[in-house]
Motif scaffolding. Structure first.
Motif, PDB file in Angstrom:
ATOM      1  N   LEU A   1       1.636   9.906   1.079  1.00 12.73           N
ATOM      2  CA  LEU A   1       2.768   8.982   1.101  1.00 12.73           C
ATOM      3  C   LEU A   1       3.531   9.091   2.413  1.00 12.73           C
ATOM      4  CD1 LEU A   1       4.833   7.026  -0.099  1.00 12.73           C
ATOM      5  CD2 LEU A   1       5.898   8.977  -1.262  1.00 12.73           C
ATOM      6  N   GLU A   2       3.765  10.302   2.882  1.00  7.62           N
ATOM      7  CA  GLU A   2       4.477  10.476   4.147  1.00  7.62           C
ATOM      8  C   GLU A   2       3.711   9.836   5.300  1.00  7.62           C
ATOM      9  OE1 GLU A   2       7.471  11.706   4.612  1.00  7.62           O
ATOM     10  OE2 GLU A   2       7.704  12.045   2.462  1.00  7.62           O
ATOM     11  N   ARG A   3       2.389   9.999   5.305  1.00  7.67           N
ATOM     12  CA  ARG A   3       1.581   9.370   6.358  1.00  7.67           C
ATOM     13  C   ARG A   3       1.674   7.845   6.282  1.00  7.67           C
ATOM     14  NH1 ARG A   3      -1.779  13.991   5.538  1.00  7.67           N
ATOM     15  NH2 ARG A   3      -2.827  13.022   3.767  1.00  7.67           N
TER      16      ARG A   3
ATOM     17  N   ARG B   1       1.260   6.563  -6.763  1.00 11.29           N
ATOM     18  CA  ARG B   1       0.301   7.662  -6.921  1.00 11.29           C
ATOM     19  C   ARG B   1       1.030   9.008  -7.005  1.00 11.29           C
ATOM     20  NH1 ARG B   1      -5.098   6.776  -6.027  1.00 11.29           N
ATOM     21  NH2 ARG B   1      -5.682   4.677  -5.342  1.00 11.29           N
ATOM     22  N   VAL B   2       2.092   9.152  -6.218  1.00 11.98           N
ATOM     23  CA  VAL B   2       2.870  10.396  -6.287  1.00 11.98           C
ATOM     24  C   VAL B   2       3.490  10.557  -7.666  1.00 11.98           C
ATOM     25  CG1 VAL B   2       4.924  11.570  -5.409  1.00 11.98           C
ATOM     26  CG2 VAL B   2       3.329  10.503  -3.817  1.00 11.98           C
TER      27      VAL B   2
ATOM     28  N   SER C   1       0.835  -1.209   0.000  1.00 15.78           N
ATOM     29  CA  SER C   1       0.000   0.000   0.000  1.00 15.78           C
ATOM     30  C   SER C   1       0.866   1.254   0.000  1.00 15.78           C
ATOM     31  CB  SER C   1      -0.919  -0.003   1.225  1.00 15.78           C
ATOM     32  OG  SER C   1      -1.839  -1.075   1.156  1.00 15.78           O
ATOM     33  N   THR C   2       1.992   1.187   0.717  1.00 13.72           N
ATOM     34  CA  THR C   2       2.906   2.333   0.713  1.00 13.72           C
ATOM     35  C   THR C   2       3.539   2.510  -0.656  1.00 13.72           C
ATOM     36  OG1 THR C   2       3.384   1.929   3.061  1.00 13.72           O
ATOM     37  CG2 THR C   2       4.878   3.380   1.875  1.00 13.72           C
ATOM     38  N   LEU C   3       3.908   1.396  -1.302  1.00 17.31           N
ATOM     39  CA  LEU C   3       4.413   1.479  -2.676  1.00 17.31           C
ATOM     40  C   LEU C   3       3.334   2.022  -3.615  1.00 17.31           C
ATOM     41  CD1 LEU C   3       6.552  -1.746  -3.208  1.00 17.31           C
ATOM     42  CD2 LEU C   3       7.329   0.610  -2.942  1.00 17.31           C
ATOM     43  N   GLN C   4       2.097   1.657  -3.334  1.00 14.99           N
ATOM     44  CA  GLN C   4       0.995   2.198  -4.127  1.00 14.99           C
ATOM     45  C   GLN C   4       0.931   3.717  -3.968  1.00 14.99           C
ATOM     46  OE1 GLN C   4      -2.755   0.362  -3.184  1.00 14.99           O
ATOM     47  NE2 GLN C   4      -3.930   1.724  -4.505  1.00 14.99           N
TER      48      GLN C   4
ATOM     49  N   ASN D   1      -3.913   4.949 -11.499  1.00 22.72           N
ATOM     50  CA  ASN D   1      -4.101   4.673 -10.075  1.00 22.72           C
ATOM     51  C   ASN D   1      -4.966   3.436  -9.855  1.00 22.72           C
ATOM     52  OD1 ASN D   1      -2.550   6.867  -9.295  1.00 22.72           O
ATOM     53  ND2 ASN D   1      -4.298   8.257  -9.185  1.00 22.72           N
ATOM     54  N   ALA D   2      -6.003   3.304 -10.691  1.00 24.15           N
ATOM     55  CA  ALA D   2      -6.884   2.144 -10.555  1.00 24.15           C
ATOM     56  C   ALA D   2      -6.152   0.851 -10.892  1.00 24.15           C
ATOM     57  CB  ALA D   2      -8.108   2.310 -11.460  1.00 24.15           C
TER      58      ALA D   2
END
Length: 643
Positions: free
Chosen positions: A350-352, A297-298, A290-293, A598-599
């Motif tokens: 992303l930071e969160r 997204r960024v 999810s973090t890589l996702q 993104n999808a």
């Protein structure tokens, strides 16, 4: 008499009572000082060895394999290295670990964690001052060693092992040894009497699983008068007793019930820990992906922002040439602003996600870490293969393959032939879940535990018949008997023997009646809990299979949608330059591409997570002591069926 304390041995010689009676008391005091000074550290080591042996025994019984469960963290944890190496803030020495604590007053042992049990275990490669680079494999290792819930789960297994040893201790030989020395003066009579009394008692007792309790003791009393007559005496004595319940409270199934439950509790904790490891590994993988996702997204938002900036510049040039209206220029600029807002929002998201992931790993939230982008690239490769296959299929369609608009619409169900390896047939998946789910074994065991509690509660309603036998030989000495002759031998013919039979009729059993009825209610609750778990397992399996189908089809759709969106962006930009479309069309095409990208990433991650969660929910995912997983191979089912 020998007293052992680690490698230290103190020997007290047997002394002439008439010459050195005071040494009995001095020897007892010295023994207490020595034992009290060295007990804490030795007992901790003994507890560790005992728990390790129990855990190994119960792991072999419950899982058919054994692995070490260490509860002492390394002295140099990764958290500590990051705090020191990246110069991060911390509030107290405890943040660096137990090794950095200053021992408080009366601390029982000052070399706690002196030896690093993980000193030979390779750490994650990292240089101080740099970002910590983590692959998914290394993230699993770090989480298994640093996550606080993971450590607590291991400690619960360890504690249950110690509780089992405590329950076993109730049926071991219990040795008792006591040495006493007393000096006293009595001036209440005609003459003042002063003397020394000393002696020792050694005994052993044991409770049998049948309910019988045995106790034996042997002792020696020494008396020395300090008056002018210097009278003295010594005597040897012994006694023994046995208690046997004959009705209520008798029988192994009643007496050893706490031990039986303690044995089963360790197995339950081992099952819980195994399930925790699987759920935790999937959670780490899920948050990692999810973090890589969020990283993806960024990157998508950045590319979209750049594209819209370019579109706004192009719109201004076309407007200067009189080929575009000011309204359309404003639309392009407005979308540029919106894309900048989305880009900033994606970066903060992303930071969160990174901070949340670091907390899950048990690392400082302000530590600098980097994730391996290649994990998502490997997933994206499968999406590219799907997209290429779909494009090849479309190119292979013959002319006129598109039916008329008024032709009946036939909806095509998802093709089972395109299912992934984990998309098993439903009945087989449920069968595997019933065979492997450890929480289901616990629920089944809980029903059996409830049945045993009914038996114990029913036993409490019965009458109580007990047999007590005792025997005593010899007698003790006091200052009043200092002048008597010595008694250095046990004369069993002059012993005192007795037997007692007691009967407690069950006239008052209100408390026991309530306990019995409550045990039946608890058994029914345990049965309902088992039934509910069975139904929930079926529901979880069916939902996981549905999730994989949905994610698989979503992956195919989004792969085609991304390819279509790219074609649309290219064509609208060309048409815009030719003046054949409005700026709004180009902006909408760019927005559609961002959404499709993104999808697609979401579909990739969702399908991979669904596969892992499916293995987790069937308890098919094996976790190594290092926290790494070994995925289930569906091919083993075909091999088993073939054999």
């Amino acid at each position: 008499m020998n007293i052992h304390c680690d490698k230290l041995r103190i020997r007290f010689l047997t002394l002439n009572v008439t010459q050195r009676t005071l040494c009995v008391a001095a020897g007892a005091l010295a023994a207490l000082l020595v034992l009290g000074g060295c007990a804490a550290g030795n007992y901790r080591e003994q507890a560790d060895e005992t728990a390790a042996a129990v855990i190994h025994e119960k792991q072999m019984e419950a899982l058919g394999r054994a692995e070490p469960i260490e509860i002492e963290p390394p002295a140099d944890t990764l958290r500590r290295r990051l705090l020191m190496g990246q110069d991060l803030q911390y509030s107290a020495p405890a943040s660096l670990g137990a090794k950095n604590l200053e021992p408080i007053e009366h601390w029982p042992k000052d070399d706690y964690l002196e030896e690093d049990i993980f000193e030979n275990v390779p750490m994650v490669p990292w240089e101080a001052g740099e970002s910590l680079k983590l692959s998914l494999t290394n993230a699993l290792k770090v989480a298994a060693r640093n996550n606080r819930d993971y450590q607590s789960s291991k400690e619960e297994v360890f504690r249950s092992a110690l509780q089992l040893d405590l329950a076993r201790d109730a049926f071991r030989n219990t040795f008792v040894g006591r040495v006493e020395g007393v000096i006293s003066t009595d001036g209440g009579g005609a003459d003042r009497v002063t003397g020394i009394e000393g002696g020792g008692i050694a005994g052993v007792s044991r409770r049998l699983k049948s309910g019988a309790e045995l106790t034996t003791r042997i002792g020696l009393d020494l008396v020395k008068m300090l008056n002018p007559n210097q009278a003295s005496s010594r005597a040897l004595f012994a006694d023994a007793s046995i208690f046997v319940p004959l009705l209520r409270g008798a029988g192994r199934h009643i007496v050893a019930e706490p031990l039986t439950q303690a044995e089963r509790n360790v197995v339950y904790e081992i099952y819980d820990f195994e399930r925790f490891k699987r759920a935790f590994a999937v959670q780490v993988a899920s948050e990692y992906l999810s973090t890589l996702q969020a990283v993806d997204r960024v990157e998508n938002a950045e590319e979209n922002y750049k594209g819209l900036v370019a579109s706004a510049r192009r719109a201004r040039r076309l407007a200067d040439a009189g080929q575009l209206s000011p309204v359309q220029v404003d639309q392009a600029i407005q979308d540029e602003y919106r894309s900048r807002d989305g880009w900033i929002s994606a970066r903060q998201s992303l930071e969160r996600s990174l901070d949340s992931f670091k907390t899950l790993l048990g690392l400082p939230t302000d530590a600098m870490i980097e994730l391996d982008r290649g994990e998502l690239e490997r997933l994206a490769e499968s999406a590219r293969q799907v997209a290429e296959a779909e494009a090849e299929l479309e190119r292979g369609l013959p002319d006129g393959a598109v039916p008329p608009a008024d032709a009946p619409v036939v909806l095509v169900e998802p093709d089972p032939g395109e299912a992934g390896p984990m998309e098993l047939e439903e009945s087989l998946a449920i069968k595997l879940a019933f065979e492997n789910r450890l929480d289901l074994r616990i629920a089944q065991g809980t029903v059996y535990d409830a049945q045993r509690r009914v038996v114990v509660a029913a036993d409490g309603l019965r009458a109580e018949i007990s047999l007590l036998g005792s025997a005593a030989v010899g007698e003790g000495r006091s200052l009043g008997s200092a002048g008597l002759a010595n008694s250095d031998r046990l004369d069993f013919e002059k012993g005192r023997y007795s037997a007692l039979l007691t009967l407690d009729l069950p006239f008052e059993r209100t408390s026991e009646m309530v306990s019995y009825r409550d045990s039946l209610i608890q058994m029914e609750r345990a049965i309902r809990s088992l039934q509910a778990l069975e139904d929930n397992i079926k529901l979880q399996v069916r939902n996981q299979l549905r999730d994989m189908i949905e994610s698989r089809e979503g992956l195919r759709i989004q792969a085609r949608a991304v390819e279509l969106a790219r074609r649309r962006v290219r064509s609208t930009n060309l048409y815009l330059q030719a003046g054949r479309v409005e700026i709004r069309d180009a902006l909408e095409a760019q927005e559609a591409l961002l959404s499709a990208q993104n999808a697609l990433t979401t579909a990739l991650v969702n399908y991979r997570i669904a596969e892992l969660e499916f293995q987790r929910d069937l308890d098919l995912l094996q976790i190594t002591p290092e926290g790494l997983w070994e995925e289930f191979d569906p091919g083993t089912l075909n091999n088993s069926a073939g054999s």
